[in-house]
Write an enzyme that holds these catalytic residues in place. Sequence first.
Site, PDB file in Angstrom:
ATOM      1  CD  GLU A  54      -3.300  -1.303   1.671  1.00 17.35           C
ATOM      2  OE1 GLU A  54      -3.456  -0.090   2.658  1.00 17.35           O
ATOM      3  OE2 GLU A  54      -4.240  -2.408   1.654  1.00 17.35           O
ATOM      4  CD  GLU A  58      -3.492  -6.299   3.354  1.00 19.63           C
ATOM      5  OE1 GLU A  58      -4.763  -5.383   3.407  1.00 19.63           O
ATOM      6  OE2 GLU A  58      -2.625  -5.728   3.208  1.00 19.63           O
TER       7      GLU A  58
HETATM    8  O1  AHR Z   1      -5.144  -5.975   6.976  1.00 18.27           O
HETATM    9  C1  AHR Z   1      -5.121  -4.393   7.616  1.00 18.27           C
HETATM   10  C2  AHR Z   1      -4.615  -3.590   7.026  1.00 18.27           C
HETATM   11  O2  AHR Z   1      -5.339  -3.123   5.408  1.00 18.27           O
HETATM   12  C3  AHR Z   1      -3.176  -3.792   6.354  1.00 18.27           C
HETATM   13  O3  AHR Z   1      -2.235  -3.428   7.082  1.00 18.27           O
HETATM   14  C4  AHR Z   1      -2.945  -2.756   5.097  1.00 18.27           C
HETATM   15  O4  AHR Z   1      -2.455  -2.960   3.806  1.00 18.27           O
HETATM   16  C5  AHR Z   1      -4.713  -2.455   4.946  1.00 18.27           C
HETATM   17  O5  AHR Z   1      -5.006  -0.755   4.348  1.00 18.27           O
END
Ligand code: AHR
Length: 492
Positions: free
Chosen positions: A176, A297
């Site tokens: 990110e 994610e």
């Molecule tokens: O999964 C929680 C958070 O969500 C992670 O640390 C980040 O990569 C995303 O914004």
Amino acid sequence: MSAKATIRIDTFKAEQRISRHIYGQFAEHLGRCIYDGIWVGPDSKVPNINGYRKDIVDALKAIKIPNLRWPGGCFADDYHWRDGIGPRDKRPRTVNIHWGNYVEDNSFGTHEFMDLCELLGCDPYIAFNVGSGSPTEMRAWLEYMTFDRDSSLALERKKNGREKPWKLPFVGIGNENWGCGGDMTPEFYTNLFNQFRVFARDFGPNHPIRIACGPNVEDYNWASVVLKNGRGVQGLSWHYYTHYPNWQTKGAALADDVDSWQGMLEQALRIDKILTRADAIMDSADPENRIGLYFDEWGTWHRTEHGDSALYQQSTIRDALVASVHFDIFHKHCRRLRMTNIAQTVNVLQAMILTEVGGQNRMVLTPTYHVFDLYKVHQDATYLPATVVANDYVVGGRKIAGVSASASRSEDGNVNLSITNLHHEDGVDIDVEVAGVTRVSGKILTSATLNAHNTFDKPSEVKPTGFDGASVKGGTVRVSLPARSVVTLTLS
Ligand code: AHR
């Protein structure tokens, strides 16, 4: 009331494989995912194997966990690997700036993570620090873990207890970086990717796939820039979380109203549009399909229960159906999609497992865990296109698909078909057209209420049971699915 639907499975179009890595997991130093979750330490009274909770290890092996992403998340871009090696009592105490400024004692570090992956029989996937780290630091960490001769770093690894180098097949260059990983523009990040990638070397026999940081949700420009200007990109990551009604005002994990039920599922189905656009962008930049999509994610994100930085939430049958429709869509995109990682494995967001606070013995498997279990037959199986014709599921003016399904052929020649009935109160009768089937068996996950979930006192409220609602007559499989349910059938 029961609606009618049909599903046609095309057994002659068996071209793609569903990578087992689509069933990947993600464990971050956040809340109680690692500490008081997976890791209790070797001296804990909770039954453990060298510090890892034994019940968690057993549960993850049972769903054939294929890979584990670590150490973050946002945490990755503030992680310095040297803090997590050597004698545990000598490791520095650092501050987790992303998740509540708690003091991190670094007792879970490189050796603990890589050894956990070996214990689970899964592949490690490490996100390296681009946001606040350097190519020097990343290169040294890679050498420490994977070099097979007698450099000082390899000798240091041996001194710390690990003789043989580990295998590290997946390397994430940042996380990110458009946000918590450095607030960068895609152009700036891509330049950094190119620099870091040069130093993300193969050491000895380790040949990792280098995965560039991709966009959030629908930031297609980020993906285009990274693919156009990045050199040596072998994988592109992507993130999408399901929340309702919106990011600012997330709903309760235990919401039991029909609007939240259908709204959440509508948000989950958006993943199809995102993956379709991602496929198109990647096909145009890489027509030979060499660069994989790593959706590292995803999952539900509800209002937090134990303070903002711990991201602990309950998981209901609604979360389970969010997972099953994701998997059906992931299967459909398996030509480009090489991996996904649900956020996160234990005690954080859409977890597989919840553990009791304070190193107590009790844990529960969530309804989402059971979906991973029902779907594990699709790991590394051959994808079979399944066409669903069903009524829309309408609430107020909002219309979504009423039925979701996907199919694959496993090595034993059987066809496995998963079907989800998204409707909150109506059952559905489905005719499945598939060549040459004489027998059907299956398991179902369903519930009495819209927010059914498992607790430490009632751990088996939502769990799979044998399914007797399917039969074969004259070459057609008839399936009667109750409301809010997911089933996996084996057709032979
Ligand atoms: O999964 C929680 C958070 O969500 C992670 O640390 C980040 O990569 C995303 O914004």
